[in-house]
Write an enzyme that holds these catalytic residues in place. Structure first.
Site, PDB file in Angstrom:
ATOM      1  N   LYS A 139       0.844  -1.211   0.000  1.00  0.00           N
ATOM      2  CA  LYS A 139       0.000   0.000   0.000  1.00  0.00           C
ATOM      3  C   LYS A 139       0.870   1.248   0.000  1.00  0.00           C
ATOM      4  O   LYS A 139       0.566   2.241  -0.687  1.00  0.00           O
ATOM      5  CB  LYS A 139      -0.925  -0.003   1.212  1.00  0.00           C
ATOM      6  CG  LYS A 139      -1.793   1.246   1.301  1.00  0.00           C
ATOM      7  CD  LYS A 139      -2.807   1.164   2.421  1.00  0.00           C
ATOM      8  CE  LYS A 139      -3.660   2.430   2.458  1.00  0.00           C
ATOM      9  NZ  LYS A 139      -4.738   2.349   3.486  1.00  0.00           N
ATOM     10  N   HIS A 280      -9.548 -29.211 -35.179  1.00  0.00           N
ATOM     11  CA  HIS A 280     -10.475 -28.207 -34.660  1.00  0.00           C
ATOM     12  C   HIS A 280     -11.287 -28.745 -33.490  1.00  0.00           C
ATOM     13  O   HIS A 280     -12.511 -28.615 -33.432  1.00  0.00           O
ATOM     14  CB  HIS A 280     -11.382 -27.675 -35.766  1.00  0.00           C
ATOM     15  CG  HIS A 280     -10.643 -26.968 -36.857  1.00  0.00           C
ATOM     16  ND1 HIS A 280      -9.799 -25.904 -36.629  1.00  0.00           N
ATOM     17  CD2 HIS A 280     -10.585 -27.200 -38.185  1.00  0.00           C
ATOM     18  CE1 HIS A 280      -9.273 -25.500 -37.765  1.00  0.00           C
ATOM     19  NE2 HIS A 280      -9.719 -26.272 -38.730  1.00  0.00           N
TER      20      HIS A 280
END
Length: 528
Positions: A139, A280
């Site tokens: 922070k 595919h």
């Protein structure tokens, strides 16, 4: 502030790798070292001067180390805004010194779970003070550098050696990484509580954490970007963990298709030599044989046109003879548990072919969740781990299937589980004869699969397609008899399907009239 010259560093790590080198570099730059427990002992053993955290706070470590860094002296030194007069006054009033660098990695919670530890041991490996320091330091990254990954020690040392301090850009990068680390850590804990400890299938909050692996050239199409992400927690080994022996980097479509091939071939991991060819994400040829080369030749014969540029997966270590056969046509990827030196040498001449060694194949009956994104959310479901060992087959026709027909039914059903719906699979003698995938109605899938079988026969010079005398599997029930009759027309003599249609009696009657044997599984295998 951009440049910070560090005066004090707090080091508290579970993973001690590289920590002595980092601490030595910090000391060389005149940084005071403050540390805890085992980390302090490691640094002292290396001849470094270290101040104990209890000396800094004036408060002893207690409760088996559960309480040591949770103290205002520590968090005040991390969170104080250095150019805020009120913060500076509070620091002076309470004797709080600034901490400029924090090096923390957390208790090995995930590793403890993976080892199968008991519940009490797992709970003890939930870090509290570590994440608190990480979050406080991150922070206040305007002034504090927080390092949570030993891989970043070198970058920190280089910056100190070059500039005598840390830059804001580096501190921001470290802070972002730190919050990701605590988020992933909390995710692992939340997953353990939800799934393992509480036995929830679908918790109120789904905490998932993944680490980026390969950054891919693009996604399904060149205008899409893509990356591979690896689960942080325990997961089955698969294509994502495979060793790539050779070939150019895998694409998004390569990963997707190779996964489909591996998942299907894994259904046969305890069976005879089996080869799966995928295009595919749909299988275009699957076969078993007494050898891999025999299985490959049968799988290729099912649809040699679609196999061009396809993905191959096998359930046995790859040998040179099979590798030479595979090299006969253009193949994108070959996945195998292992490969002998001859096979590797054969593929080495195909520089664009990717050879993936997976090790043990994943368990097709394993649990877990599958996730699909939709606009505004996720669809989450349990894996389709269903198989014929879990159901009792019910013969619903007057004629019983022969032993061979039943074996072909089982084979076709296993393949159909991995074909996009609506799925129809013809199989004969342990090999697919024709596959119909992804059509909007089942009748068209049955016709397409039969057409493919006829085309394969024409190309191979066979006297008849392999659908003659085959078994046919349907991933879901036949809503009408027309799809079944298309299979009859193709020459199928046995059918396996879930059943459950309101027109089952009509379909059964059509099967009886055609002299078919038909079994119901009671289990559907949609795949979209």
């Amino acid at each position: 502030m951009d440049h910070v010259t560090p005066q004090r560093a707090l080091l508290s790590v579970s993973d001690k790798s590289g920590i002595v080198d980092l601490a030595t570099a910090l000391a060389r730059h005149g940084v005071e070292l403050v540390s805890t427990g085992g980390t302090a002992a490691t640094l002292r053993d290396a001849g470094l001067t270290v101040r104990d955290i209890s000396d800094l706070t004036g408060f002893p470590e207690m409760m088996d180390g559960r309480v040591k860094t949770l103290h205002p002296i520590v968090h005040g030194g991390l969170l104080a805004v250095r150019d805020n007069p009120e913060h500076v006054a509070s620091m002076q009033e309470h004797g709080i010194g600034a901490i400029d660098i924090v090096v923390v990695n957390l208790y090995p919670f995930e590793a403890t779970v993976a080892k199968g530890a008991d519940r009490d041991t797992i709970i003890e490996n939930i870090d509290i003070g570590g994440p608190s320091m990480v979050r406080s330091a991150a922070k206040n990254h305007d002034a504090v550098a927080i390092v949570t990954d030993p891989a970043d020690y070198g970058a920190l040392i280089e910056e100190l050696d070059a500039n005598g301090g840390t830059s804001l850009a580096t501190r921001r990068r470290f802070a972002a990484k730190a919050y990701a680390a605590t988020a992933a850590y909390d995710s692992a804990i939340a997953q353990w509580f939800a799934f393992a400890d509480q036995g929830q299938a679908f918790p109120d909050t789904l905490p998932l954490a993944f680490t980026r692996g390969a950054e891919l050239r693009y996604g399904e199409n060149p205008h899409q970007s893509a990356s591979l992400y690896i689960p942080r927690g325990p997961a089955a080994r698969g294509i994502a963990q495979a060793e790539q022996v050779q070939g150019k980097a895998l694409s998004y479509n390569n990963y997707n298709d190779a996964d489909a091939a591996l998942e299907l071939v894994s259904e046969f991991r305890d069976g005879p030599p089996t080869v799966v060819i995928v295009k595919h994400a749909n299988p275009c040829g699957v076969a078993t044989g007494t050898t891999l080369i025999e299985a490959y030749q049968a799988a290729l014969a099912c649809d040699s046109v679609s196999a061009f540029g396809g993905i191959i997966a096998v359930n046995r270590p790859l040998d040179g003879e099979t590798a030479r056969a595979i090299s006969g046509i253009f193949t994108e990827v070959v996945a195998a548990p292992a490969a002998d030196d001859e096979a590797k040498a054969v593929f080495a001449a195909k520089k664009n072919l990717r050879l993936l060694l997976t090790g043990d194949l994943p368990d097709p009956a394993r649990g877990g969740l599958t996730v699909k994104t939709i606009a505004g959310g996720l669809l989450v479901q349990s894996r389709d781990a269903g198989n014929l060992a879990q159901v009792e087959l019910k013969v619903v026709t007057k004629r019983q299937p022969t032993t061979q027909e039943l074996a072909d039914c089982r084979f076709a059903w296993t393949v159909a589980k991995h074909v996009k719906s609506n799925a129809i699979v013809y199989a004969k003698d342990g090999s697919t004869a024709g596959i119909g995938a992804g059509q909007m109605n089942r009748l068209e899938s049955a016709r397409i699969a039969a057409w493919k079988a006829k085309d394969a026969a024409d190309k191979a010079g066979w006297c008849e397609p392999r659908t003659i005398g085959s078994a046919v599997a349907s991933d879901a029930f036949f809503p009408f008899a027309d799809g079944l009759l298309a299979a009859v027309e193709a020459g199928a003599t046995a059918v396996i399907q879930p059943g459950g249609s309101i027109r089952d009696e009509e379909v059964i009657a059509a099967a009886d009239e055609a002299g078919l044997a038909m079994v119901f599984t009671g289990m559907r295998h949609f795949r979209h």
